[in-house]
Write an enzyme that holds these catalytic residues in place. Structure first.
Site, PDB file in Angstrom:
ATOM      1  N   ASN A   9      41.613  51.419  40.030  1.00 55.84           N
ATOM      2  CA  ASN A   9      40.296  50.898  40.476  1.00 55.84           C
ATOM      3  C   ASN A   9      39.799  52.166  41.584  1.00 55.84           C
ATOM      4  O   ASN A   9      40.336  51.843  42.694  1.00 55.84           O
ATOM      5  CB  ASN A   9      40.344  49.518  40.807  1.00 55.84           C
ATOM      6  N   LYS A  11      37.135  52.328  42.843  1.00 57.05           N
ATOM      7  CA  LYS A  11      36.326  51.557  44.004  1.00 57.05           C
ATOM      8  C   LYS A  11      34.972  52.792  44.373  1.00 57.05           C
ATOM      9  O   LYS A  11      34.581  53.498  43.469  1.00 57.05           O
ATOM     10  CB  LYS A  11      36.903  50.996  44.998  1.00 57.05           C
ATOM     11  N   HIS A  91      36.223  40.917  40.204  1.00 55.56           N
ATOM     12  CA  HIS A  91      37.057  41.561  41.161  1.00 55.56           C
ATOM     13  C   HIS A  91      36.725  40.712  42.620  1.00 55.56           C
ATOM     14  O   HIS A  91      35.419  40.646  42.707  1.00 55.56           O
ATOM     15  CB  HIS A  91      36.721  43.039  41.356  1.00 55.56           C
ATOM     16  N   GLU A  93      36.017  41.769  45.402  1.00 59.46           N
ATOM     17  CA  GLU A  93      35.031  42.504  46.250  1.00 59.46           C
ATOM     18  C   GLU A  93      33.500  42.175  45.599  1.00 59.46           C
ATOM     19  O   GLU A  93      32.690  42.022  46.508  1.00 59.46           O
ATOM     20  CB  GLU A  93      35.235  44.058  46.148  1.00 59.46           C
ATOM     21  N   GLU A 163      45.327  39.261  42.090  1.00 58.94           N
ATOM     22  CA  GLU A 163      44.970  40.278  43.291  1.00 58.94           C
ATOM     23  C   GLU A 163      44.690  39.418  44.518  1.00 58.94           C
ATOM     24  O   GLU A 163      43.591  39.056  44.600  1.00 58.94           O
ATOM     25  CB  GLU A 163      43.728  41.334  43.157  1.00 58.94           C
ATOM     26  N   GLY A 169      44.167  46.279  50.261  1.00 60.00           N
ATOM     27  CA  GLY A 169      43.539  47.076  51.042  1.00 60.00           C
ATOM     28  C   GLY A 169      44.427  47.020  52.562  1.00 60.00           C
ATOM     29  O   GLY A 169      43.762  47.683  53.447  1.00 60.00           O
ATOM     30  N   SER A 209      47.717  46.137  47.379  1.00 62.58           N
ATOM     31  CA  SER A 209      48.611  47.395  47.967  1.00 62.58           C
ATOM     32  C   SER A 209      49.905  47.591  47.366  1.00 62.58           C
ATOM     33  O   SER A 209      51.090  47.785  47.846  1.00 62.58           O
ATOM     34  CB  SER A 209      49.103  46.544  49.429  1.00 62.58           C
TER      35      SER A 209
HETATM   36  P1  13P Z   1      44.587  48.112  46.887  1.00 60.23           P
HETATM   37  O1  13P Z   1      45.693  48.680  45.965  1.00 60.23           O
HETATM   38  O2  13P Z   1      43.930  49.224  47.627  1.00 60.23           O
HETATM   39  O3  13P Z   1      44.836  47.228  47.824  1.00 60.23           O
HETATM   40  O4  13P Z   1      43.345  47.684  46.129  1.00 60.23           O
HETATM   41  C1  13P Z   1      43.607  46.552  45.050  1.00 60.23           C
HETATM   42  C2  13P Z   1      42.473  46.336  44.306  1.00 60.23           C
HETATM   43  O5  13P Z   1      41.508  45.822  44.755  1.00 60.23           O
HETATM   44  C3  13P Z   1      42.364  47.072  42.918  1.00 60.23           C
HETATM   45  O6  13P Z   1      41.322  46.215  42.153  1.00 60.23           O
END
Ligand code: 13P
Length: 246
Positions: A9, A11, A91, A93, A163, A169, A209
């Site tokens: 992803n 982002k 997701h 976010e 997740e 992150g 992560s």
């Molecule tokens: P990270 O791998 O940067 O922690 O992000 C995970 C994520 O949100 C994938 O959709």
């Protein structure tokens, strides 16, 4: 058996030339692993044209209607025509920053199913819920309110990404024990709601992560069928190492 998947992803990162460069370096030499990248929608077209074989391109978001007066939005049919074969839904976010609740997420699930568009259904608990020891109930509720209304036929082969929000992150990867416990619980709930065959056919990915150093251990858990990778998917070499962790 559940399909093994490694998804990246991207982002809201990378500009056009960076996206073009990154996709060139992503190679999938594992016949039995599905590899998907999710660039910003504006680059789906060029990424789809520049990708190697055995790599798919997906969309990070889509609107629930196929066309109409929805300024600024993108429909499944538009995204598909640009080269996307799969979408992310739910997701954390989008839940946190764009007020997407379980009701809207259910509508997106239905739109994807109605239009025969693959998706990765994301779920995950915030830190407060984990600290209160309520993560299993929380995830079960996210699944029940937005996904478990599907029929067995619709549920077969679907993909769920667990997740934990506190791991995204932050560098605070869930331990393989924490990941396996949740993944096993998710598979058990699918078994209870559907049956053994369905539970064995749903892929459950870990995200948060996950990187080239910890992927092997996470992927060796019996109920972890792959990963949804954020930061580490922005570096071609790291992402390829994660693919090759299988
Ligand atoms: P990270 O791998 O940067 O922690 O992000 C995970 C994520 O949100 C994938 O959709």
């Amino acid at each position: 058996m559940a399909q093994k998947i490694v998804a990246g992803n991207w982002k809201m990162n990378l500009e056009l030339n960076e996206a073009k460069d990154l996709i060139k370096g992503i190679k999938n030499s594992q016949d039995d692993v599905r590899v998907i990248v999710f660039p910003s929608s504006v680059f789906i077209n060029v990424v789809a044209e520049g990708k190697n074989d055995n790599v798919e391109v997906g969309t990070q978001n889509f609107h629930t209607e196929l066309k109409g007066a929805f300024t600024g939005e993108l429909s499944i049919s538009q995204l598909r025509s640009a080269g996307a074969t799969v979408g992310l839904i739910g997701h954390s976010e989008r839940r946190a920053f764009f007020s997407e609740g379980n009701d809207l997420i259910k509508i997106k699930v239905n739109a994807a199913v109605a239009n025969n568009f693959d998706f990765i259904f994301c779920c995950g608990e915030p830190l407060m819920i984990r600290e209160a020891g309520k993560e299993l109930e929380f995830i079960k509720m996210q699944l029940e309110e937005s996904l478990f209304h599907l029929t067995k036929e619709q549920m077969m082969g679907k993909v769920i990404a667990y997740e934990p929000v506190w791991a995204i992150g932050t560098g605070m990867t869930a331990s393989s024990d924490q990941a396996e416990r949740m993944h096993r619980a998710i598979r058990t709930w699918i078994h209870e709601r559907y049956d053994h065959e369905t539970a064995q056919n749903v892929s459950i990915l870990y995200g948060g992560s996950c990187n080239q150093d910890n992927a092997k251990e996470l992927f060796s858990c019996p109920n972890v069928d792959g990963g949804l990778i954020g930061g580490a998917s922005l570096k071609g070499e790291a992402f390829c190492t994660i693919i090759d962790s299988y």
